[in-house]
Motif scaffolding. Structure first.
Motif, PDB file in Angstrom:
ATOM      1  N   LEU A  62       1.751   9.216  -6.233  1.00  0.00           N
ATOM      2  CA  LEU A  62       2.199  10.600  -6.037  1.00  0.00           C
ATOM      3  C   LEU A  62       3.327  10.970  -6.997  1.00  0.00           C
ATOM      4  O   LEU A  62       3.387  12.092  -7.506  1.00  0.00           O
ATOM      5  CB  LEU A  62       2.638  10.819  -4.595  1.00  0.00           C
ATOM      6  CG  LEU A  62       1.505  10.841  -3.564  1.00  0.00           C
ATOM      7  CD1 LEU A  62       2.083  10.934  -2.148  1.00  0.00           C
ATOM      8  CD2 LEU A  62       0.575  11.995  -3.837  1.00  0.00           C
ATOM      9  N   THR A  63       4.207  10.013  -7.260  1.00  0.00           N
ATOM     10  CA  THR A  63       5.308  10.262  -8.197  1.00  0.00           C
ATOM     11  C   THR A  63       4.785  10.496  -9.609  1.00  0.00           C
ATOM     12  O   THR A  63       5.258  11.386 -10.326  1.00  0.00           O
ATOM     13  CB  THR A  63       6.286   9.066  -8.184  1.00  0.00           C
ATOM     14  OG1 THR A  63       6.778   8.898  -6.862  1.00  0.00           O
ATOM     15  CG2 THR A  63       7.443   9.281  -9.125  1.00  0.00           C
ATOM     16  N   ILE A  64       3.793   9.723 -10.005  1.00  0.00           N
ATOM     17  CA  ILE A  64       3.220   9.903 -11.343  1.00  0.00           C
ATOM     18  C   ILE A  64       2.517  11.260 -11.451  1.00  0.00           C
ATOM     19  O   ILE A  64       2.654  11.968 -12.460  1.00  0.00           O
ATOM     20  CB  ILE A  64       2.256   8.740 -11.673  1.00  0.00           C
ATOM     21  CG1 ILE A  64       3.058   7.453 -11.847  1.00  0.00           C
ATOM     22  CG2 ILE A  64       1.433   9.032 -12.918  1.00  0.00           C
ATOM     23  CD1 ILE A  64       2.215   6.199 -11.969  1.00  0.00           C
ATOM     24  N   THR A  98      11.107   3.675  -6.368  1.00  0.00           N
ATOM     25  CA  THR A  98      11.870   2.459  -6.639  1.00  0.00           C
ATOM     26  C   THR A  98      12.236   1.762  -5.331  1.00  0.00           C
ATOM     27  O   THR A  98      12.124   0.543  -5.203  1.00  0.00           O
ATOM     28  CB  THR A  98      13.144   2.787  -7.437  1.00  0.00           C
ATOM     29  OG1 THR A  98      12.774   3.486  -8.621  1.00  0.00           O
ATOM     30  CG2 THR A  98      13.917   1.535  -7.792  1.00  0.00           C
ATOM     31  N   TRP A  99      12.655   2.541  -4.358  1.00  0.00           N
ATOM     32  CA  TRP A  99      12.980   2.000  -3.043  1.00  0.00           C
ATOM     33  C   TRP A  99      11.744   1.342  -2.411  1.00  0.00           C
ATOM     34  O   TRP A  99      11.843   0.279  -1.802  1.00  0.00           O
ATOM     35  CB  TRP A  99      13.511   3.115  -2.148  1.00  0.00           C
ATOM     36  CG  TRP A  99      14.033   2.604  -0.849  1.00  0.00           C
ATOM     37  CD1 TRP A  99      13.371   2.532   0.330  1.00  0.00           C
ATOM     38  CD2 TRP A  99      15.329   2.075  -0.605  1.00  0.00           C
ATOM     39  NE1 TRP A  99      14.164   1.995   1.287  1.00  0.00           N
ATOM     40  CE2 TRP A  99      15.381   1.702   0.748  1.00  0.00           C
ATOM     41  CE3 TRP A  99      16.448   1.875  -1.421  1.00  0.00           C
ATOM     42  CZ2 TRP A  99      16.507   1.141   1.314  1.00  0.00           C
ATOM     43  CZ3 TRP A  99      17.572   1.328  -0.836  1.00  0.00           C
ATOM     44  CH2 TRP A  99      17.604   0.963   0.507  1.00  0.00           C
ATOM     45  N   VAL A 130       0.848  -1.206   0.000  1.00  0.00           N
ATOM     46  CA  VAL A 130       0.000   0.000   0.000  1.00  0.00           C
ATOM     47  C   VAL A 130       0.876   1.247   0.000  1.00  0.00           C
ATOM     48  O   VAL A 130       0.623   2.206  -0.738  1.00  0.00           O
ATOM     49  CB  VAL A 130      -0.959  -0.016   1.217  1.00  0.00           C
ATOM     50  CG1 VAL A 130      -1.628   1.330   1.403  1.00  0.00           C
ATOM     51  CG2 VAL A 130      -1.996  -1.105   1.051  1.00  0.00           C
ATOM     52  N   ARG A 131       1.915   1.238   0.817  1.00  0.00           N
ATOM     53  CA  ARG A 131       2.845   2.374   0.859  1.00  0.00           C
ATOM     54  C   ARG A 131       3.478   2.595  -0.507  1.00  0.00           C
ATOM     55  O   ARG A 131       3.569   3.742  -0.988  1.00  0.00           O
ATOM     56  CB  ARG A 131       3.918   2.093   1.914  1.00  0.00           C
ATOM     57  CG  ARG A 131       4.820   3.260   2.179  1.00  0.00           C
ATOM     58  CD  ARG A 131       5.876   2.961   3.232  1.00  0.00           C
ATOM     59  NE  ARG A 131       5.444   1.995   4.225  1.00  0.00           N
ATOM     60  CZ  ARG A 131       6.111   0.877   4.534  1.00  0.00           C
ATOM     61  NH1 ARG A 131       7.229   0.583   3.934  1.00  0.00           N
ATOM     62  NH2 ARG A 131       5.651   0.047   5.449  1.00  0.00           N
ATOM     63  N   ALA A 132       3.883   1.517  -1.171  1.00  0.00           N
ATOM     64  CA  ALA A 132       4.517   1.637  -2.486  1.00  0.00           C
ATOM     65  C   ALA A 132       3.540   2.189  -3.522  1.00  0.00           C
ATOM     66  O   ALA A 132       3.909   3.037  -4.343  1.00  0.00           O
ATOM     67  CB  ALA A 132       5.046   0.280  -2.934  1.00  0.00           C
ATOM     68  N   VAL A 133       2.297   1.735  -3.479  1.00  0.00           N
ATOM     69  CA  VAL A 133       1.307   2.229  -4.448  1.00  0.00           C
ATOM     70  C   VAL A 133       1.041   3.715  -4.239  1.00  0.00           C
ATOM     71  O   VAL A 133       0.949   4.488  -5.203  1.00  0.00           O
ATOM     72  CB  VAL A 133       0.005   1.397  -4.346  1.00  0.00           C
ATOM     73  CG1 VAL A 133      -1.138   2.080  -5.076  1.00  0.00           C
ATOM     74  CG2 VAL A 133       0.222   0.012  -4.884  1.00  0.00           C
ATOM     75  N   LEU A 134       0.921   4.137  -2.986  1.00  0.00           N
ATOM     76  CA  LEU A 134       0.705   5.566  -2.717  1.00  0.00           C
ATOM     77  C   LEU A 134       1.882   6.407  -3.195  1.00  0.00           C
ATOM     78  O   LEU A 134       1.697   7.458  -3.827  1.00  0.00           O
ATOM     79  CB  LEU A 134       0.468   5.785  -1.220  1.00  0.00           C
ATOM     80  CG  LEU A 134      -0.865   5.277  -0.676  1.00  0.00           C
ATOM     81  CD1 LEU A 134      -0.912   5.433   0.840  1.00  0.00           C
ATOM     82  CD2 LEU A 134      -2.008   6.010  -1.328  1.00  0.00           C
TER      83      LEU A 134
END
Length: 129
Positions: free
Chosen positions: A18-20, A52-53, A10-14
């Protein structure tokens, strides 16, 4: 999916979303020639590194979870040996069952009571008839 892996995902998707969004703002502000373009491009590069991280964090968390709580792996030679033992036991059980059934059939046939087909139908084993 385990809780730790779900949280990391979930953290990675958020972070990725935001990056996109940030990259789109940087692109559009670059097209319009806004003063915001340069800071947004820099922050988009930094956000890409963070995203990426975050994705790597999901992968590592999943690997750690599988290693700590996953299926305990046995060497294939041990598993192979157990399968061989199981097969031997099954063969021995089938052979004993065959010997027992043929002993009953032979005894009755020798007594002259029943024919072979009748004997098999009474024992319930019609597959050999």
């Amino acid at each position: 999916m385990p809780d730790a892996v779900r949280t990391a995902a979930v953290r990675a998707v958020l972070i990725m979303s935001l990056t996109i969004i940030q990259a789109m703002v940087a692109f559009l502000s670059t097209l319009t020639g806004s003063w915001l373009a340069f800071p947004m491009v820099l922050s988009s590069v930094a956000s890409t590194v963070v995203a990426t991280w975050a994705v790597l964090d999901v992968w590592v968390t999943r690997q750690v979870w599988n290693q700590r709580h996953g299926v305990v792996s046995e060497p294939s030679s041990t598993a192979r040996q157990m399968r061989r033992q199981r097969r031997r036991a099954q063969r021995a059980a089938r052979a004993a069952e065959r010997d027992e059934a043929s002993g009953r059939i032979r005894g009755r046939r020798n007594a002259g009571d029943l024919s072979r087909t009748g004997d098999l139908s009474r024992t319930g084993d019609l597959s050999r008839a």
